[in-house]
Scaffold this active site. Structure first.
Site, mmCIF file in Angstrom:
data_model
loop_
_atom_site.group_PDB
_atom_site.id
_atom_site.type_symbol
_atom_site.label_atom_id
_atom_site.label_comp_id
_atom_site.label_asym_id
_atom_site.label_seq_id
_atom_site.Cartn_x
_atom_site.Cartn_y
_atom_site.Cartn_z
ATOM 1 N N SER A 186 1.736 20.647 3.142
ATOM 2 C CA SER A 186 1.351 21.813 2.333
ATOM 3 C C SER A 186 -0.103 21.752 1.894
ATOM 4 O O SER A 186 -0.582 22.642 1.204
ATOM 5 C CB SER A 186 2.262 21.924 1.108
ATOM 6 O OG SER A 186 2.233 20.714 0.364
ATOM 7 N N ASN B 31 8.018 15.421 -7.822
ATOM 8 C CA ASN B 31 8.818 16.577 -8.249
ATOM 9 C C ASN B 31 8.407 17.086 -9.627
ATOM 10 O O ASN B 31 8.242 18.288 -9.833
ATOM 11 C CB ASN B 31 10.312 16.223 -8.238
ATOM 12 C CG ASN B 31 10.787 15.868 -6.839
ATOM 13 O OD1 ASN B 31 10.046 16.043 -5.874
ATOM 14 N ND2 ASN B 31 12.011 15.370 -6.725
ATOM 15 N N THR C 6 3.725 68.183 -14.687
ATOM 16 C CA THR C 6 5.064 67.613 -14.462
ATOM 17 C C THR C 6 5.470 68.150 -13.088
ATOM 18 O O THR C 6 5.117 69.293 -12.749
ATOM 19 C CB THR C 6 6.090 68.049 -15.535
ATOM 20 O OG1 THR C 6 6.181 69.478 -15.521
ATOM 21 C CG2 THR C 6 5.693 67.587 -16.932
ATOM 22 N N HIS C 7 6.152 67.363 -12.319
ATOM 23 C CA HIS C 7 6.505 67.737 -10.932
ATOM 24 C C HIS C 7 5.264 68.100 -10.119
ATOM 25 O O HIS C 7 5.339 68.912 -9.204
ATOM 26 C CB HIS C 7 7.492 68.904 -10.907
ATOM 27 C CG HIS C 7 8.664 68.717 -11.824
ATOM 28 N ND1 HIS C 7 9.803 68.044 -11.477
ATOM 29 C CD2 HIS C 7 8.835 69.087 -13.126
ATOM 30 C CE1 HIS C 7 10.642 68.023 -12.499
ATOM 31 N NE2 HIS C 7 10.066 68.649 -13.519
ATOM 32 N N SER D 51 -16.409 57.768 7.186
ATOM 33 C CA SER D 51 -15.590 57.729 8.392
ATOM 34 C C SER D 51 -16.515 57.515 9.578
ATOM 35 O O SER D 51 -17.643 58.004 9.585
ATOM 36 C CB SER D 51 -14.835 59.049 8.538
ATOM 37 O OG SER D 51 -14.521 59.278 9.888
ATOM 38 N N LYS E 183 -16.722 62.785 5.320
ATOM 39 C CA LYS E 183 -15.746 62.011 4.554
ATOM 40 C C LYS E 183 -16.363 61.083 3.515
ATOM 41 O O LYS E 183 -17.387 60.460 3.752
ATOM 42 C CB LYS E 183 -14.892 61.155 5.506
ATOM 43 C CG LYS E 183 -13.877 61.943 6.296
ATOM 44 C CD LYS E 183 -12.881 62.624 5.383
ATOM 45 C CE LYS E 183 -11.695 63.184 6.131
ATOM 46 N NZ LYS E 183 -10.680 62.211 6.414
ATOM 47 N N GLU F 197 -6.826 53.281 -2.422
ATOM 48 C CA GLU F 197 -5.786 53.287 -1.379
ATOM 49 C C GLU F 197 -5.334 51.861 -1.054
ATOM 50 O O GLU F 197 -4.137 51.581 -0.920
ATOM 51 C CB GLU F 197 -6.308 53.974 -0.106
ATOM 52 C CG GLU F 197 -6.385 55.482 -0.257
ATOM 53 C CD GLU F 197 -6.977 56.161 0.969
ATOM 54 O OE1 GLU F 197 -7.142 55.521 2.029
ATOM 55 O OE2 GLU F 197 -7.284 57.357 0.854
ATOM 56 N N TYR G 84 15.569 19.239 -7.181
ATOM 57 C CA TYR G 84 14.473 19.619 -6.285
ATOM 58 C C TYR G 84 14.943 19.662 -4.841
ATOM 59 O O TYR G 84 15.686 18.800 -4.375
ATOM 60 C CB TYR G 84 13.301 18.618 -6.410
ATOM 61 C CG TYR G 84 12.195 18.932 -5.420
ATOM 62 C CD1 TYR G 84 11.195 19.835 -5.753
ATOM 63 C CD2 TYR G 84 12.194 18.381 -4.140
ATOM 64 C CE1 TYR G 84 10.199 20.164 -4.835
ATOM 65 C CE2 TYR G 84 11.207 18.701 -3.214
ATOM 66 C CZ TYR G 84 10.215 19.594 -3.560
ATOM 67 O OH TYR G 84 9.246 19.928 -2.660
ATOM 68 N N GLN H 1 8.652 24.094 -1.982
ATOM 69 C CA GLN H 1 7.257 24.100 -1.547
ATOM 70 C C GLN H 1 6.815 25.512 -1.140
ATOM 71 O O GLN H 1 5.640 25.828 -1.163
ATOM 72 C CB GLN H 1 7.100 23.134 -0.360
ATOM 73 C CG GLN H 1 5.680 22.946 0.101
ATOM 74 C CD GLN H 1 5.545 21.743 1.008
ATOM 75 O OE1 GLN H 1 5.639 20.599 0.566
ATOM 76 N NE2 GLN H 1 5.351 21.987 2.285
#
Ligand code: ARG
Length: 475
Positions: free
Chosen positions: A34, A121, A166-167, A288, A294, A301, A328, A333
């Site tokens: 690891s 551990n 709303t909506h 773009s 653009k 995003e 453990y 891990q």
């Protein structure tokens, strides 16, 4: 740790050599190591080892000379790691064994004595808790910085009307400042949750050893004191196998990202030419390669997208734990990469968000225009009739008819003549126009938590005070 963090291959490890007749297969070594990712725990591993060694000496388990050699060796290793000069070695499996082996090279037998009365551990559980405690504090600061950016924008727009939706349909006028304050509240709850979670993170597992505790006369409370832990994990089996604190943290992180994602969605909508409510600074937009017109809101995003992986890490950790018997297991891990990625994703996202919010400018006329196109003061007209004695349900019906008439006429309610309005109810008089205006509507929402500009200004002031209380460094 940036430089040289790639592991080097050395002669085969001898860690378990006495027990086995053939060396461990290379494929197994690679599969089980690891160190390629857990080296980020190095600073915390060294902190934990310093405290453990100090306690071992105070409890007369190791000599003063051994303690000195360990301290010196660990501090050399820390300097090397920080400088990028430490050679991580895949054969030494993980961060703990890499550091221990180097320590032994530097300090001889003293280095070999460091692992007395502990196991990897309880060591790894301690490291993760120290790591998480550190990052919770950093994330709380970043949440405060994000709140501050929102408050500054809200302050500039405490009076700027925009449609409340709303909506996703125009509902009632609100101020842009009021809308932004909704996110300040979400991030406040995030800070509260992380602060609460920190208490459960901040409990010391060290001393549980492999699973059953230790026969050495250790002083766990002393180690907790040195490391700044609030308490001790009280059951050794639980201490080494518990990852609730990491799951809990990831749940809070997923919720932070959910809040960021909701805000991102709004920024994307508002900055689109269809809405035109805001402009995100050029430095935070991308173009773009094919469409020259653009200005893409890539940052919100991407933040909305990254929410998915953070939520995924929460699911990953829950699933990792669900089938594990005490205590453990090597499965544990697998807690690291999701946890580390959660921490870095949330902190990078908050950092860039706070910066980007500072670049946002609002197009107040466009927002006002949108309020006027949506019959946003229809509720105000109904309330006006109710205040003149009409039952609310009847008022609702009267206004619905007035809205329909305005729609047919292609205008908004305040554009209807008094004669036309009186045709819907004789209770309507000249004073109706003061409630039909946007400013009249906003000013009337003068209750706790309401959008009246004077309430918004007071809420900003209160939020600034709260921020100064919990994050005095954020200015
Ligand atoms: N690298 C291991 C982990 O992250 C450290 C603990 C190893 N313990 C063991 N019994 N193999 O979980």
């Amino acid at each position: 740790m940036a430089k040289n963090s790639k592991p080097h291959r050395n002669p085969p490890s001898k860690t378990w050599s006495g027990r086995f007749s053939v060396p461990i297969a290379q494929s197994v070594k690679e599969y089980t190591a690891s160190v390629t990712f857990d080296h980020v725990l190095a600073e915390f591993d060294i902190q934990g080892s310093q405290a453990h060694a100090q306690m071992l000496h105070e409890a007369q388990i190791i000599s003063a000379a051994d303690l000195k050699a360990i301290q010196k060796g660990l501090s050399t290793i820390l300097t090397d790691i920080r400088a990028g000069d430490f050679k991580w070695n895949l054969d030494d499996e993980d961060v703990h064994l890499n550091i221990e082996r180097h320590l032994t090279a530097l300090a001889g037998d003293a280095g070999k004595r460091l692992h007395t009365a502990r196991s990897r551990n309880d060591q790894v559980a301690t490291d993760i808790r120290l790591y998480l405690r550190h990052h919770i504090d950093q994330l709380n600061t970043l949440l405060g910085v994000t709140q501050l950016a929102l408050l500054n924008l809200a302050q500039a727009h405490a009076d700027t009307p925009m449609p409340g939706f709303t909506h996703l349909q125009v509902a009632q006028p609100v101020t842009f400042g009021h809308h932004l304050l909704a996110y300040v509240e979400m991030f406040e709850r995030d800070i509260q949750r992380l602060t609460d979670c920190r208490h459960r993170v901040n409990q010391l597992p060290l001393g549980a050893a492999a699973l059953a505790g230790t026969s050495y006369p250790i002083d766990r409370a002393r180690v907790a004191e040195i490391l700044g832990f609030e308490g001790l994990c009280l059951n050794s089996l639980d201490a080494v196998s518990d990852r609730d604190f990491a799951i809990e943290f990831c749940a809070h992180a997923a919720l932070i990202m959910t809040h960021i994602s909701r805000l991102s969605e709004e920024l994307v909508l508002w900055s689109s030419p269809r809405f035109g409510f805001i402009r995100i600074g050029d430095a935070f937009c991308t173009g773009s390669s094919i469409m020259p017109q653009k200005r893409n809101p890539d940052v919100p995003e991407l933040a909305r997208g990254k929410t998915g992986r953070v939520t995924g890490h929460l699911m990953g950790l829950l699933t990792l734990m669900k089938g594990q018997p005490l205590a453990y297991n090597k499965d544990n891990q697998e807690d690291k990469e999701p946890l580390f990625d959660t921490v870095s994703t949330v902190s990078q996202t908050l950092t860039i968000f706070a910066e980007m919010l500072g670049s946002v400018s609002a197009d107040a006329p466009a927002m006002r225009q949108a309020v006027m196109e949506g019959f946003a003061t229809a509720t105000d007209l109904a309330d006006y009739l109710v205040k003149k004695g009409m039952p609310f349900r009847d008022a609702h019906e009267v206004v619905a008819r007035a809205v329909r008439a305005a729609e047919v006429a292609g205008c908004d309610l305040p554009n209807l003549s008094l004669t036309t309005l009186k045709g819907f109810s004789t209770l309507i008089d000249q004073d109706v126009y003061s409630v039909l205006t946007i400013e009249g509507s906003l000013a009337s929402r003068d209750c706790w938590g309401g959008t009246a500009p004077k309430r918004v200004r007071a809420a900003i002031k209160a939020a600034r005070k709260r921020l100064a209380r919990h994050s005095p460094a954020v200015k």
